[in-house]
Structure formats: C-alpha cells, structure tokens
Design a protein around this motif. Structure first.
Motif, PDB file in Angstrom:
ATOM      1  N   GLN A   3      17.137  20.971 -39.749  1.00 18.14           N
ATOM      2  CA  GLN A   3      16.838  21.394 -41.119  1.00 18.14           C
ATOM      3  C   GLN A   3      15.433  21.999 -41.186  1.00 18.14           C
ATOM      4  OE1 GLN A   3      18.103  21.181 -44.341  1.00 18.14           O
ATOM      5  NE2 GLN A   3      20.119  20.430 -43.839  1.00 18.14           N
ATOM      6  N   SER A   4      15.292  23.133 -41.836  1.00 20.42           N
ATOM      7  CA  SER A   4      13.957  23.691 -42.047  1.00 20.42           C
ATOM      8  C   SER A   4      13.371  23.071 -43.307  1.00 20.42           C
ATOM      9  CB  SER A   4      14.033  25.217 -42.193  1.00 20.42           C
ATOM     10  OG  SER A   4      14.680  25.562 -43.386  1.00 20.42           O
ATOM     11  N   THR A   5      12.061  23.160 -43.440  1.00 17.79           N
ATOM     12  CA  THR A   5      11.397  22.540 -44.586  1.00 17.79           C
ATOM     13  C   THR A   5      11.111  23.550 -45.687  1.00 17.79           C
ATOM     14  OG1 THR A   5       9.248  22.921 -43.530  1.00 17.79           O
ATOM     15  CG2 THR A   5      10.311  20.795 -43.128  1.00 17.79           C
ATOM     16  N   VAL A   6      11.445  24.818 -45.462  1.00 22.57           N
ATOM     17  CA  VAL A   6      11.105  25.876 -46.398  1.00 22.57           C
ATOM     18  C   VAL A   6      12.350  26.700 -46.693  1.00 22.57           C
ATOM     19  CG1 VAL A   6       9.849  28.049 -46.616  1.00 22.57           C
ATOM     20  CG2 VAL A   6       8.684  26.018 -45.745  1.00 22.57           C
ATOM     21  N   ILE A   7      12.541  27.026 -47.951  1.00 22.85           N
ATOM     22  CA  ILE A   7      13.639  27.921 -48.324  1.00 22.85           C
ATOM     23  C   ILE A   7      13.030  29.077 -49.121  1.00 22.85           C
ATOM     24  CG2 ILE A   7      14.272  26.817 -50.514  1.00 22.85           C
ATOM     25  CD1 ILE A   7      16.733  28.002 -47.828  1.00 22.85           C
ATOM     26  N   THR A   8      13.444  30.278 -48.785  1.00 22.30           N
ATOM     27  CA  THR A   8      12.877  31.467 -49.426  1.00 22.30           C
ATOM     28  C   THR A   8      13.995  32.431 -49.805  1.00 22.30           C
ATOM     29  OG1 THR A   8      12.703  32.787 -47.416  1.00 22.30           O
ATOM     30  CG2 THR A   8      10.883  31.301 -47.894  1.00 22.30           C
ATOM     31  N   THR A   9      13.622  33.446 -50.553  1.00 22.21           N
ATOM     32  CA  THR A   9      14.502  34.597 -50.733  1.00 22.21           C
ATOM     33  C   THR A   9      13.913  35.755 -49.941  1.00 22.21           C
ATOM     34  OG1 THR A   9      13.358  35.254 -52.757  1.00 22.21           O
ATOM     35  CG2 THR A   9      15.301  33.829 -52.996  1.00 22.21           C
ATOM     36  N   PHE A  10      14.696  36.825 -49.796  1.00 22.96           N
ATOM     37  CA  PHE A  10      14.287  37.932 -48.937  1.00 22.96           C
ATOM     38  C   PHE A  10      14.465  39.255 -49.693  1.00 22.96           C
ATOM     39  CE2 PHE A  10      15.496  34.404 -46.332  1.00 22.96           C
ATOM     40  CZ  PHE A  10      14.601  34.407 -45.272  1.00 22.96           C
ATOM     41  N   LEU A  11      13.348  39.908 -49.981  1.00 19.68           N
ATOM     42  CA  LEU A  11      13.393  41.168 -50.713  1.00 19.68           C
ATOM     43  C   LEU A  11      13.570  42.310 -49.716  1.00 19.68           C
ATOM     44  CD1 LEU A  11      10.355  40.511 -53.075  1.00 19.68           C
ATOM     45  CD2 LEU A  11      12.737  39.852 -53.412  1.00 19.68           C
ATOM     46  N   GLU A 354      23.452  36.103 -55.366  1.00 22.46           N
ATOM     47  CA  GLU A 354      22.679  36.941 -56.295  1.00 22.46           C
ATOM     48  C   GLU A 354      21.197  36.591 -56.279  1.00 22.46           C
ATOM     49  OE1 GLU A 354      25.942  37.987 -59.763  1.00 22.46           O
ATOM     50  OE2 GLU A 354      25.065  35.975 -59.691  1.00 22.46           O
ATOM     51  N   MET A 355      20.865  35.368 -55.887  1.00 25.91           N
ATOM     52  CA  MET A 355      19.467  34.954 -55.811  1.00 25.91           C
ATOM     53  C   MET A 355      18.807  35.384 -54.504  1.00 25.91           C
ATOM     54  SD  MET A 355      19.589  31.003 -57.088  1.00 25.91           S
ATOM     55  CE  MET A 355      20.492  30.473 -58.541  1.00 25.91           C
ATOM     56  N   ALA A 356      19.597  35.501 -53.438  1.00 22.58           N
ATOM     57  CA  ALA A 356      19.052  35.560 -52.078  1.00 22.58           C
ATOM     58  C   ALA A 356      18.214  36.794 -51.804  1.00 22.58           C
ATOM     59  CB  ALA A 356      20.198  35.460 -51.061  1.00 22.58           C
ATOM     60  N   ASP A 357      18.502  37.921 -52.475  1.00 24.09           N
ATOM     61  CA  ASP A 357      17.736  39.146 -52.207  1.00 24.09           C
ATOM     62  C   ASP A 357      16.894  39.579 -53.410  1.00 24.09           C
ATOM     63  OD1 ASP A 357      19.806  39.966 -53.839  1.00 24.09           O
ATOM     64  OD2 ASP A 357      20.196  41.824 -52.746  1.00 24.09           O
ATOM     65  N   ARG A 358      16.537  38.603 -54.241  1.00 27.26           N
ATOM     66  CA  ARG A 358      15.669  38.863 -55.400  1.00 27.26           C
ATOM     67  C   ARG A 358      14.461  37.935 -55.300  1.00 27.26           C
ATOM     68  NH1 ARG A 358      19.589  40.905 -59.124  1.00 27.26           N
ATOM     69  NH2 ARG A 358      17.923  41.656 -60.500  1.00 27.26           N
ATOM     70  N   HIS A 359      13.578  37.992 -56.283  1.00 29.20           N
ATOM     71  CA  HIS A 359      12.420  37.103 -56.282  1.00 29.20           C
ATOM     72  C   HIS A 359      12.875  35.642 -56.361  1.00 29.20           C
ATOM     73  CE1 HIS A 359       9.054  39.830 -56.189  1.00 29.20           C
ATOM     74  NE2 HIS A 359       9.620  40.596 -57.104  1.00 29.20           N
ATOM     75  N   TYR A 360      12.106  34.772 -55.718  1.00 31.58           N
ATOM     76  CA  TYR A 360      12.469  33.364 -55.563  1.00 31.58           C
ATOM     77  C   TYR A 360      12.659  32.668 -56.906  1.00 31.58           C
ATOM     78  CZ  TYR A 360      12.194  28.449 -54.241  1.00 31.58           C
ATOM     79  OH  TYR A 360      12.455  27.114 -54.089  1.00 31.58           O
ATOM     80  N   GLN A 361      13.718  31.845 -56.976  1.00 27.99           N
ATOM     81  CA  GLN A 361      13.954  30.987 -58.138  1.00 27.99           C
ATOM     82  C   GLN A 361      14.076  29.548 -57.653  1.00 27.99           C
ATOM     83  OE1 GLN A 361      17.030  32.335 -60.964  1.00 27.99           O
ATOM     84  NE2 GLN A 361      17.117  34.256 -59.807  1.00 27.99           N
ATOM     85  N   ALA A 362      13.474  28.637 -58.381  1.00 33.58           N
ATOM     86  CA  ALA A 362      13.437  27.239 -57.952  1.00 33.58           C
ATOM     87  C   ALA A 362      14.824  26.605 -57.891  1.00 33.58           C
ATOM     88  CB  ALA A 362      12.538  26.435 -58.893  1.00 33.58           C
ATOM     89  N   THR A 363      15.794  27.191 -58.597  1.00 33.06           N
ATOM     90  CA  THR A 363      17.149  26.626 -58.611  1.00 33.06           C
ATOM     91  C   THR A 363      17.909  26.889 -57.311  1.00 33.06           C
ATOM     92  OG1 THR A 363      17.896  28.656 -59.712  1.00 33.06           O
ATOM     93  CG2 THR A 363      17.403  26.763 -61.113  1.00 33.06           C
ATOM     94  N   LEU A 364      17.324  27.670 -56.406  1.00 27.02           N
ATOM     95  CA  LEU A 364      18.021  28.025 -55.167  1.00 27.02           C
ATOM     96  C   LEU A 364      18.369  26.796 -54.338  1.00 27.02           C
ATOM     97  CD1 LEU A 364      19.002  30.263 -53.240  1.00 27.02           C
ATOM     98  CD2 LEU A 364      16.697  30.353 -52.304  1.00 27.02           C
ATOM     99  N   ARG A 365      17.421  25.897 -54.175  1.00 31.06           N
ATOM    100  CA  ARG A 365      17.697  24.718 -53.341  1.00 31.06           C
ATOM    101  C   ARG A 365      18.803  23.866 -53.944  1.00 31.06           C
ATOM    102  NH1 ARG A 365      15.903  22.433 -49.100  1.00 31.06           N
ATOM    103  NH2 ARG A 365      14.063  23.776 -48.890  1.00 31.06           N
TER     104      ARG A 365
END
Length: 396
Positions: A3-11, A354-365
């Motif tokens: 498991q990684s400790t960081v989750i991000t989105t990718f623009l 829809e979240m993955a290639d836009r600016h980060y949203q806290a609801t992603l996790r």
C-alpha cells in the motif's frame, strides 16, 4: 501489493496538436517529504517505465528541503521540477537550482509573472497560470525565450486555449476540453449520427454488409477505418483491399471500441489538432476498463465499463442532454443508470474516474475504500489509462 501512503490525481498536459506529452500529479497540500516518498514508490511500481514517452511535471514548494541526491532516487530525465518564480528570485537558492539542472532535471519557472527582468538568469521554460486568461506580458516572454517549452496551466475554455496557442505556448493543461467552442456544423452532426448508427449495428451484431454500407457514406470515416487497420497498433502485413476485409481484420469488439473513440476524433480548427475531448474520453474508457478488471468483473462487464467511460462525455460532444444522445443506442439499463445517475458499481467507478484526471478532491480516498480498491490498484489503473491515451493520440 504494498500500500502506498499517498493518493493523488494526475493532470494531463498536451502539446499544440493535443497529443499527450506529460502528467502533472496534484499532490494537494502534501509536504515535500511525502511527495518524494510517493515518487519513489511510483518508481518501484515502474510507473515511469510503463509511460516511457511521457514527462512528469512536479511542483516544488520548498527548494531548500529538496535532497541533493534526488537524481539518484528518481529518473531525472523524466521529471520537470516546477519552481515558483519567487523562489527562483532567492539568490541563496540559485546555487541549488543550478545543481538540480546539472543533475539532469529540467527546471520550469512556475507561476511566472515577470513584466521586465527574469527572476533567474538561467530561466528557459516558464509556467503561466491561465485561470484568468493569458496575461498580456506573456507575448513578450515568448519572444525573449523562443526556445522554451512554455506551459499554460489551468486553461479553462477553448477560447483561452486558442489565446494561449496564439501567444506561443507549447504545453497546455486544464479543463478546456470540457468547455469547447460552440461551432458544431450540420456536417459534423451528420457524421456523428452515422457513427451512432454504426455503434447500434455493431451492438446488435448486424451483418457486415450493413456496416459496409454506412462506412461508404462517409469518406472521412472510411479513411479513418483503413488508417486504423494499417496502423502500427495492429501491425497488419496484409494489404487491405475492401471494407469487409478491414472490418474482419479489426474484429467486432475492437471495431466497437474504435467507433466509440471516433465519435470524438474530429480534428479541430487549431492547425489540424485533435479534438481535446477525445483524449479525455479515451482516458475515462481505459480507466473504467482497468478498474473493472481489478474489481474482478468478467470480460463482458469490463467491455461495458469501457463503453460507459467513453460515452460519459457524449453530452459535451453533442451539446445535448446525455439521455437524448443515448436513446438511439438501446443500452442495458445498468449502463444507462451508471451514465445518468452514477448508480451501481459502474456508476461509482465512473465517479472515481472523473476525479482521476482533474484537480485533487479529498473524497477520492473514500471512493477507493468504497470500491475495495488499494492505492496501487488505482495507480496502475491510471497508468494503464494514460498509456492507452498516449497510443490513441499517436494512431489518430
């Protein structure tokens, strides 16, 4: 899988032809140590190797905390360090800037706002925030730094994109694909209607003769079909001599996927550039498929997930309510519900996509937890999706 400790989105970052050139991870408010740890984890997952032609635009908040051995931890030739202009102005930090440049990193002067002198004498590439449009002073810097791969970020509309292109920028990111110019012609609408008819025929496994007849009504569509079966992606050694042969070489499943993609493939008026919406639809389709496979869906469900992702932007493409556009396609009820209400497993996957290639949203996790997906499941799905986008942009 660890498991990684960081989750991000990718623009995604595109060139003037709207081909994918780079990815910009949105690390939100993460501190720099966590960002570096995430990048090292991605290296362990071989994300950089899986996207060999793409660069990675990494924003650096605190240059003083960036480890001097970073080039030993990460592939320096793949990473563009984006340093705020006000940081570049600090003479005590300019020695560190030169060190990272000598180590193989390309330096971008981020949030560039200069109107007269350069903040750093070695400035080569600049990044301008285009959220409020392209500033008037940008044209001057395009002339003073003509060799730079300058990047306009947060480009919100097709009009601002055109302004950035005319100013001389080479790289573009933002939501402009979702806000296209309102200039669809009747001819474009007719061609899209034929594509929808073709998709309907393929879905009900119609006779090849019916497919051929529709292809023959559109010279551009016919050209795209033959170019596709002749592309490196299919590595065909057989010379294609007729429509029936081209259709058979593709196969019904692949034909259906590429017809879905061709809905978005009309070239824009920007010097033959691809339709920006195509890459975003391709990302959604491939991401949905990858998520479905990681959730244990069978092949039919994975194909359905691909289709849901691809069709999720048809309302933007046709500038019509999605329910109206979908009506002639006679889709399964669960696919329609996923598209219109974001309900069911596919609907939830679509929300995540829809979240993955836009600016980060806290609801992603929370979405990952709900879908029982690990961080690495997500990261590898994103990588798979952008690899396919990259291939699509080359083939089209």
């Amino acid at each position: 899988m660890t498991q990684s400790t960081v989750i991000t989105t990718f623009l995604p970052v595109f060139n003037q032809q709207q081909q994918l050139l780079a990815l910009c991870p949105d690390f939100a408010a993460l501190d720099q140590d966590a960002v570096i740890a995430a990048l090292q984890h991605w290296k362990q997952l071989e994300l950089f190797e899986q996207l060999p032609t793409l660069n990675w635009m990494v924003h650096v908040r605190d240059l003083s905390l960036l480890p001097t051995d970073l080039h030993q931890r990460l592939p320096a030739n793949k990473i563009m360090l984006c340093i705020p202009e006000q940081v570049c102005q600090d003479q005590e930090l300019q020695t560190r800037l030169k060190h990272f440049a000598r180590s193989g990193f390309r330096i971008y002067t981020d949030d560039f706002q200069s109107v007269s002198d350069l903040a750093w004498s070695d400035t080569r590439d600049i990044v301008i925030d285009s959220q409020a449009g392209v500033p008037f002073s940008a044209k001057l810097w395009m002339l003073r730094l003509p060799q730079g791969q300058h990047w306009a970020k947060n480009v919100g509309t097709a009009a601002v994109l055109e302004q950035a292109v005319m100013t001389g920028f080479k790289l573009f990111s933002g939501d402009y694909a979702f806000h296209p110019a309102k200039n669809n012609s009747a001819a474009d609408s007719s061609a899209k209607t034929r594509l929808l008819k073709l998709l309907g025929l393929v879905a009900r496994d119609a006779d090849s003769k019916e497919l051929e007849d529709l292809f023959k009504q559109d010279a551009n569509l016919s050209y795209l079909l033959f170019r596709l079966v002749s592309s490196a992606a299919f590595a065909q050694t057989v010379k294609v001599s007729n429509f029936g042969q081209a259709i058979n070489l593709l196969g019904r499943r692949q034909l259906q996927r590429w017809l879905q993609l061709l809905l978005y493939a009309k070239q824009s008026d920007q010097g033959g550039a691809l339709n920006p919406l195509m890459a975003r639809a391709a990302f959604r389709a491939a991401m949905m498929e990858a998520l479905a496979q990681r959730m244990g869906f069978n092949r039919d469900m994975s194909d359905g997930a691909f289709m849901v992702g691809m069709f999720s932007l048809l309302d933007t493409l046709f500038t019509s309510p999605l329910a109206e556009v979908l009506q002639p396609l006679s889709l399964q009820e669960d696919y329609v519900a996923a598209l219109l209400q974001r309900s069911g497993p596919l609907g939830r996957c679509l929300q995540l996509t829809e979240m993955a290639d836009r600016h980060y949203q806290a609801t992603l996790r929370g979405m990952l937890t709900e879908l029982a997906l690990s961080d690495d499941d997500y990261l590898l799905s994103v990588t798979h999706a952008f690899a396919w986008v990259n291939q699509v942009c080359k083939d089209m």
